[in-house]
Design a protein around this motif. Structure first.
Motif, PDB file in Angstrom:
ATOM      1  N   CYS A   8       4.958  15.651   2.486  1.00  8.09           N
ATOM      2  CA  CYS A   8       3.554  16.079   2.518  1.00  8.09           C
ATOM      3  C   CYS A   8       3.088  16.603   1.156  1.00  8.09           C
ATOM      4  O   CYS A   8       1.890  16.599   0.860  1.00  8.09           O
ATOM      5  N   LYS A   9       4.021  17.029   0.315  1.00  9.86           N
ATOM      6  CA  LYS A   9       3.615  17.619  -0.974  1.00  9.86           C
ATOM      7  C   LYS A   9       4.075  16.805  -2.191  1.00  9.86           C
ATOM      8  O   LYS A   9       4.031  17.292  -3.318  1.00  9.86           O
ATOM      9  N   VAL A  10       4.563  15.606  -1.966  1.00  6.23           N
ATOM     10  CA  VAL A  10       5.067  14.791  -3.087  1.00  6.23           C
ATOM     11  C   VAL A  10       4.198  13.544  -3.201  1.00  6.23           C
ATOM     12  O   VAL A  10       3.781  12.992  -2.186  1.00  6.23           O
ATOM     13  N   SER A  11       3.900  13.128  -4.431  1.00  2.00           N
ATOM     14  CA  SER A  11       3.119  11.887  -4.549  1.00  2.00           C
ATOM     15  C   SER A  11       3.732  10.948  -5.593  1.00  2.00           C
ATOM     16  O   SER A  11       4.529  11.368  -6.433  1.00  2.00           O
ATOM     17  N   TRP A  12       3.369   9.693  -5.484  1.00  2.00           N
ATOM     18  CA  TRP A  12       3.786   8.671  -6.449  1.00  2.00           C
ATOM     19  C   TRP A  12       2.545   7.902  -6.881  1.00  2.00           C
ATOM     20  O   TRP A  12       1.744   7.516  -6.029  1.00  2.00           O
ATOM     21  N   ASP A  13       2.395   7.685  -8.195  1.00  2.00           N
ATOM     22  CA  ASP A  13       1.331   6.765  -8.612  1.00  2.00           C
ATOM     23  C   ASP A  13       1.936   5.381  -8.818  1.00  2.00           C
ATOM     24  O   ASP A  13       3.157   5.224  -8.890  1.00  2.00           O
ATOM     25  N   LEU A  14       1.054   4.397  -8.916  1.00  2.00           N
ATOM     26  CA  LEU A  14       1.506   3.001  -8.937  1.00  2.00           C
ATOM     27  C   LEU A  14       2.441   2.732 -10.115  1.00  2.00           C
ATOM     28  O   LEU A  14       3.463   2.066  -9.974  1.00  2.00           O
ATOM     29  N   GLU A  15       2.085   3.301 -11.279  1.00  2.00           N
ATOM     30  CA  GLU A  15       2.895   3.016 -12.466  1.00  2.00           C
ATOM     31  C   GLU A  15       4.317   3.563 -12.304  1.00  2.00           C
ATOM     32  O   GLU A  15       5.301   2.850 -12.526  1.00  2.00           O
ATOM     33  N   SER A  16       4.442   4.830 -11.882  1.00  2.00           N
ATOM     34  CA  SER A  16       5.789   5.416 -11.774  1.00  2.00           C
ATOM     35  C   SER A  16       6.601   4.775 -10.655  1.00  2.00           C
ATOM     36  O   SER A  16       7.828   4.690 -10.753  1.00  2.00           O
ATOM     37  N   ALA A  17       5.925   4.346  -9.585  1.00  2.00           N
ATOM     38  CA  ALA A  17       6.669   3.744  -8.470  1.00  2.00           C
ATOM     39  C   ALA A  17       7.049   2.289  -8.761  1.00  2.00           C
ATOM     40  O   ALA A  17       7.842   1.693  -8.032  1.00  2.00           O
ATOM     41  N   SER A  18       6.496   1.724  -9.841  1.00  2.00           N
ATOM     42  CA  SER A  18       6.737   0.304 -10.142  1.00  2.00           C
ATOM     43  C   SER A  18       7.969   0.075 -11.001  1.00  2.00           C
ATOM     44  O   SER A  18       8.456  -1.054 -11.103  1.00  2.00           O
ATOM     45  N   LYS A  19       8.430   1.143 -11.668  1.00  2.00           N
ATOM     46  CA  LYS A  19       9.569   0.903 -12.572  1.00  2.00           C
ATOM     47  C   LYS A  19      10.537   2.084 -12.564  1.00  2.00           C
ATOM     48  O   LYS A  19      10.159   3.219 -12.246  1.00  2.00           O
ATOM     49  N   PRO A  20      11.792   1.806 -12.950  1.00  2.00           N
ATOM     50  CA  PRO A  20      12.758   2.900 -12.999  1.00  2.00           C
ATOM     51  C   PRO A  20      12.413   3.904 -14.089  1.00  2.00           C
ATOM     52  O   PRO A  20      11.753   3.547 -15.077  1.00  2.00           O
ATOM     53  N   HIS A  22       2.917  -0.793  -4.166  1.00  2.00           N
ATOM     54  CA  HIS A  22       1.691  -0.485  -3.407  1.00  2.00           C
ATOM     55  C   HIS A  22       2.032   0.125  -2.044  1.00  2.00           C
ATOM     56  O   HIS A  22       1.300   0.980  -1.541  1.00  2.00           O
ATOM     57  N   VAL A  23       3.124  -0.339  -1.459  1.00  2.00           N
ATOM     58  CA  VAL A  23       3.532   0.194  -0.143  1.00  2.00           C
ATOM     59  C   VAL A  23       3.925   1.668  -0.287  1.00  2.00           C
ATOM     60  O   VAL A  23       3.533   2.515   0.525  1.00  2.00           O
ATOM     61  N   THR A  24       4.675   1.976  -1.343  1.00  2.00           N
ATOM     62  CA  THR A  24       5.107   3.360  -1.572  1.00  2.00           C
ATOM     63  C   THR A  24       3.903   4.269  -1.790  1.00  2.00           C
ATOM     64  O   THR A  24       3.801   5.353  -1.192  1.00  2.00           O
ATOM     65  N   VAL A  25       2.983   3.830  -2.638  1.00  2.00           N
ATOM     66  CA  VAL A  25       1.820   4.673  -2.961  1.00  2.00           C
ATOM     67  C   VAL A  25       1.001   4.950  -1.702  1.00  2.00           C
ATOM     68  O   VAL A  25       0.604   6.089  -1.438  1.00  2.00           O
ATOM     69  N   LYS A  26       0.783   3.924  -0.905  1.00  2.00           N
ATOM     70  CA  LYS A  26       0.036   4.115   0.364  1.00  2.00           C
ATOM     71  C   LYS A  26       0.766   5.105   1.278  1.00  2.00           C
ATOM     72  O   LYS A  26       0.165   6.015   1.851  1.00  2.00           O
ATOM     73  N   ALA A  27       2.089   4.939   1.384  1.00  2.00           N
ATOM     74  CA  ALA A  27       2.867   5.801   2.287  1.00  2.00           C
ATOM     75  C   ALA A  27       2.716   7.272   1.878  1.00  2.00           C
ATOM     76  O   ALA A  27       2.472   8.138   2.733  1.00  2.00           O
ATOM     77  N   TYR A  28       2.839   7.550   0.579  1.00  2.00           N
ATOM     78  CA  TYR A  28       2.746   8.949   0.129  1.00  2.00           C
ATOM     79  C   TYR A  28       1.312   9.469   0.246  1.00  2.00           C
ATOM     80  O   TYR A  28       1.108  10.638   0.559  1.00  2.00           O
ATOM     81  N   GLU A  29       0.319   8.611   0.002  1.00  2.00           N
ATOM     82  CA  GLU A  29      -1.085   9.044   0.174  1.00  2.00           C
ATOM     83  C   GLU A  29      -1.311   9.485   1.615  1.00  2.00           C
ATOM     84  O   GLU A  29      -1.922  10.525   1.882  1.00  2.00           O
ATOM     85  N   ASN A  30      -0.791   8.693   2.560  1.00  2.00           N
ATOM     86  CA  ASN A  30      -0.962   9.040   3.975  1.00  2.00           C
ATOM     87  C   ASN A  30      -0.194  10.326   4.303  1.00  2.00           C
ATOM     88  O   ASN A  30      -0.712  11.211   5.000  1.00  2.00           O
ATOM     89  N   ALA A  31       1.026  10.430   3.804  1.00  2.00           N
ATOM     90  CA  ALA A  31       1.851  11.617   4.106  1.00  2.00           C
ATOM     91  C   ALA A  31       1.219  12.885   3.534  1.00  2.00           C
ATOM     92  O   ALA A  31       1.359  13.961   4.117  1.00  2.00           O
TER      93      ALA A  31
END
Ligand code: CAA
Length: 419
Positions: A205-217, A187-196
């Motif tokens: 500024c042009k890269v994003s992560w969704d919760l599922e991909s940021a949760s696992k390798p 959740h911290v990663t997703v928020k950080a990228y949403e803000n960026a």
């Protein structure tokens, strides 16, 4: 420390933070590869210093002293003696006392603290600037340079990626102690990228992560540590960026404001500042940032405020789990309950305590020496309504920064209020 005289942040400037993943960053897969070079450390210092003077309308002649935050110029750029490098930025700075400060990733925070001490010692207008260029080597080689912020003899061998491994160790202990999951941390990663993504100055500024991909390798998100015990506890999406960039701020006393022809209302004010330092290599409990807690407790006491009063914070999220530990050390959440705050969105732009509104170290980027200076400037920009698409709906009146060096070994906290 509560300032003995009033100290104001007059304003400043930061460069765009770039590195792998940013469209302007030249590397072997970029169409401009071989045609143009990325900016140098000197260029970042120059851009930040002259940008700060221009943005604030301050004549360089008015600067009494300057402090430069940088961690590893000698290693990444074969360049030390950065006070003397900084004054090349502007001929009116020649002859003025400029000094470099080093405290690992807290170097920028230390530059600001020294600038404030200089105001106490009789200066009226001072500058703190921070810059780092880390992309001159691969992330793996750079990890060896950054490992100089650990106890080299005792801790370097934990992994070639020493700091990522040290914070994987914190993630492992924190998850085991409090039943926190990788999804909670994501959740911290997703928020950080949403803000960026709302911040044109951000590395990501042009890269994003969704919760599922940021949760696992996964293919895009490798668990890259060599240390088999720690490897499951850290993925690429959990890490701050290897960024290049610079930031500079100008601080002044009331006398200094008069000299500059400025009013307190043009500025924000420092309520209190603190630094805590703990011995290298001697972390007692991996589930708490006890050094940061010492610095935070001191700054709250000296500022006469409580964590509940803080309306915006810039915290050192060198890894996603670190941000959760920061919520707890700064008193935004009870011990072991930082993840609940992130899950509930309470630290997002619309939450009750927005944290790292421009993307933090995870996604705004982490040009190490610039980070502490950028944090102060971000609070200023939020308070003055200058944050564009990531501007908070209600301008905050009380803010806090926490800039950390090493594995929670040096921390600088600054409490601020709008005037
Ligand atoms: N599958 C498996 N492994 C893979 C892979 C894949 N698809 N892609 C990459 N890897 C592995 C490889 O081992 C690779 O290393 P080598 O190429 O040398 O073998 C490693 O992952 C890193 O890959 P890249 O170099 O391609 O990664 P990158 O350039 O995109 O960087 C990162 C990603 C390593 C996470 C980098 O962003 C990073 O190091 N971030 C952390 C920076 C850091 O530690 N900053 C300091 C924070 S600590 C602090 O703030 C306090 C202080 O005082 C120091």
């Amino acid at each position: 420390m509560k300032p003995l005289k009033r100290i104001f942040v007059v304003g400043g400037e930061l460069t765009t933070f770039i590195g792998k993943g940013h469209p302007d960053f030249v590397w072997k897969k970029h169409p401009d590869f071989g045609k143009r070079e990325n900016p140098t450390l000197e260029q970042y210092l120059t851009q930040a210093i002259n940008g700060a003077l221009e943005k604030t309308g301050v004549d360089a002649e008015a600067i009494d002293r300057g402090f430069v935050g940088n961690f590893a110029g000698e290693l990444f750029n074969s360049q030390g003696h950065l006070g003397a490098m900084a004054v090349r930025a502007n001929e009116k700075l020649v002859g003025k006392p400029f000094t470099r400060l080093e405290g690992a990733c807290a170097s920028g925070g230390l530059a600001i603290l020294s600038a404030m001490d200089a105001l106490h010692a009789g200066s009226d207008v001072v500058m703190a600037v921070g810059a780092e260029v880390q992309t001159t080597v691969s992330a793996r080689e750079g990890a060896g340079y950054l490992a100089r912020a650990s106890h080299w003899e005792e801790e370097r061998s934990i992994d070639e990626f020493t700091f990522p491994a040290m914070f994987a160790r914190r993630a492992k202990h924190y998850k085991e102690a409090f039943g926190v999951t990788d999804e909670d941390i994501a959740h911290v990663t997703v928020k950080a990228y949403e803000n960026a993504n709302k911040n044109p100055k951000a590395h990501m500024c042009k890269v994003s992560w969704d919760l599922e991909s940021a949760s696992k390798p996964g293919d895009r998100n490798p668990a890259f540590l060599g240390n088999e015990d720690l490897k499951p506890h850290l993925k690429v999406s959990d890490c701050s960026q290897v960024s290049d960039g610079g930031a500079a701020v100008i601080l002044a006393t009331e006398e200094g404001l008069k000299k500059l022809g400025k009013k307190p209302e043009d500025c924000i004010e420092v309520l209190a500042y603190s630094q805590a330092t703990s011995p290298l290599g001697q972390v007692k409990d991996y589930t708490v940032l006890d050094n940061t807690k010492m610095a935070a407790d001191q700054v709250y006491a000296d500022a006469g405020i409580t964590p509940e009063q803080v309306q915006v914070a810039e915290v050192h999220d060198c890894f996603a789990v670190t941000e959760l530990l920061m919520y707890e050390a700064l008193g935004f959440a009870e011990k072991g309950r930082g993840a609940e705050l992130a899950r509930a969105g309470e630290t997002s732009l619309t939450g009750k305590i927005p944290v790292n509104t421009g993307g933090g170290l995870l996604a705004f980027g982490h040009p190490v020496g610039a980070t502490g200076v950028k944090q102060l400037l971000e609070i200023y920009r939020q308070m003055k309504g200058q944050c564009g698409d990531y501007q908070l709906a209600e301008r905050p009146e009380i803010g806090l920064t926490a800039n950390m060096g090493g594995d929670d070994r040096t921390t600088v906290c600054i409490a601020l209020k709008d005037v």
